[in-house]
Design a protein around this motif. Structure first.
Motif, PDB file in Angstrom:
ATOM      1  N   UNK A   1      42.832  44.811  35.254  1.00  0.00           N
ATOM      2  CA  UNK A   1      42.847  44.189  35.910  1.00  0.00           C
ATOM      3  C   UNK A   1      41.626  42.890  36.893  1.00  0.00           C
ATOM      4  N   UNK A   2      40.731  43.801  36.139  1.00  0.00           N
ATOM      5  CA  UNK A   2      39.112  43.447  36.811  1.00  0.00           C
ATOM      6  C   UNK A   2      37.978  42.938  35.578  1.00  0.00           C
ATOM      7  N   UNK A   3      37.344  42.375  35.394  1.00  0.00           N
ATOM      8  CA  UNK A   3      37.039  42.435  34.046  1.00  0.00           C
ATOM      9  C   UNK A   3      35.636  42.718  34.538  1.00  0.00           C
ATOM     10  N   UNK A   4      35.463  41.966  35.553  1.00  0.00           N
ATOM     11  CA  UNK A   4      33.985  41.471  35.819  1.00  0.00           C
ATOM     12  C   UNK A   4      33.744  43.274  35.912  1.00  0.00           C
ATOM     13  N   UNK A   5      34.509  43.951  36.410  1.00  0.00           N
ATOM     14  CA  UNK A   5      33.735  45.587  36.701  1.00  0.00           C
ATOM     15  C   UNK A   5      33.821  46.179  35.302  1.00  0.00           C
ATOM     16  N   UNK A   6      34.418  46.240  34.856  1.00  0.00           N
ATOM     17  CA  UNK A   6      34.914  47.175  33.285  1.00  0.00           C
ATOM     18  C   UNK A   6      33.396  47.388  32.948  1.00  0.00           C
TER      19      UNK A   6
ATOM     20  N   UNK B   1      33.294  54.944  44.715  1.00  0.00           N
ATOM     21  CA  UNK B   1      33.975  54.361  44.961  1.00  0.00           C
ATOM     22  C   UNK B   1      35.813  53.695  44.577  1.00  0.00           C
ATOM     23  N   UNK B   2      36.121  54.199  43.253  1.00  0.00           N
ATOM     24  CA  UNK B   2      37.624  54.048  43.453  1.00  0.00           C
ATOM     25  C   UNK B   2      37.762  54.629  44.738  1.00  0.00           C
ATOM     26  N   UNK B   3      37.997  55.405  45.908  1.00  0.00           N
ATOM     27  CA  UNK B   3      38.816  56.479  45.943  1.00  0.00           C
ATOM     28  C   UNK B   3      38.072  55.701  48.116  1.00  0.00           C
ATOM     29  N   UNK B   4      37.025  55.170  47.807  1.00  0.00           N
ATOM     30  CA  UNK B   4      37.048  55.165  49.370  1.00  0.00           C
ATOM     31  C   UNK B   4      37.160  53.068  49.197  1.00  0.00           C
ATOM     32  N   UNK B   5      36.448  52.561  48.108  1.00  0.00           N
ATOM     33  CA  UNK B   5      35.964  51.094  48.472  1.00  0.00           C
ATOM     34  C   UNK B   5      37.793  50.339  47.468  1.00  0.00           C
TER      35      UNK B   5
ATOM     36  N   UNK C   1      38.439  47.169  47.894  1.00  0.00           N
ATOM     37  CA  UNK C   1      38.409  45.478  47.528  1.00  0.00           C
ATOM     38  C   UNK C   1      37.248  45.349  46.358  1.00  0.00           C
ATOM     39  N   UNK C   2      37.794  44.584  45.253  1.00  0.00           N
ATOM     40  CA  UNK C   2      37.259  44.158  44.059  1.00  0.00           C
ATOM     41  C   UNK C   2      35.589  44.222  43.815  1.00  0.00           C
TER      42      UNK C   2
ATOM     43  N   UNK D   1      29.688  45.942  44.594  1.00  0.00           N
ATOM     44  CA  UNK D   1      28.248  45.766  45.505  1.00  0.00           C
ATOM     45  C   UNK D   1      27.810  47.107  45.061  1.00  0.00           C
ATOM     46  N   UNK D   2      28.763  47.804  45.279  1.00  0.00           N
ATOM     47  CA  UNK D   2      28.171  49.648  45.282  1.00  0.00           C
ATOM     48  C   UNK D   2      28.000  50.203  44.013  1.00  0.00           C
TER      49      UNK D   2
END
Length: 101
Positions: free
Chosen positions: A49-54, A68-72, A74-75, A80-81
């Motif tokens: 659901x986060x088109x910007x990150x894809x 990143x998926x496990x530790x963050x 917030x989109x 950022x990372x």
């Protein structure tokens, strides 16, 4: 993408993880502790659901994405990372250190 098909299959039948597809992938940290189960499915659910990150997540390695998926959660933090990992060429260990500090 296989992860998307698995999620759709499970939703339609209202069942748990499908035994047909190997979704029970376990990633271990350097101490042998399992960090993430069902990685492909969680990966799809995190970014669907986060088109910007894809497009961004495709530019870094699988292990970086898992960290990143496990530790963050917030989109914006994930974005950022992902950008910093790509820009500075961080290794997985450097990325973990940057997130923890």
């Amino acid at each position: 993408m296989i992860s998307r098909r698995i999620c759709i299959f499970e939703d339609r039948l209202n069942i748990g993880p499908s035994p047909r597809y190997p979704t029970n992938i376990i990633v271990h940290d350097k101490n042998g502790k399992p960090i993430l189960r069902n990685a492909p499915v969680k990966f799809f659910q995190s970014y669907q659901n986060v088109e910007k990150l894809a497009p961004l997540m495709r530019e870094i390695g699988w292990s970086h994405n898992i960290v990143i998926m496990e530790r963050c959660s917030d989109p914006l933090e994930r974005e950022f990372y992902i950008r910093m990992t790509r820009k500075f060429g961080w290794s997985k260990n450097v990325l973990v250190h940057q997130i923890e500090t």
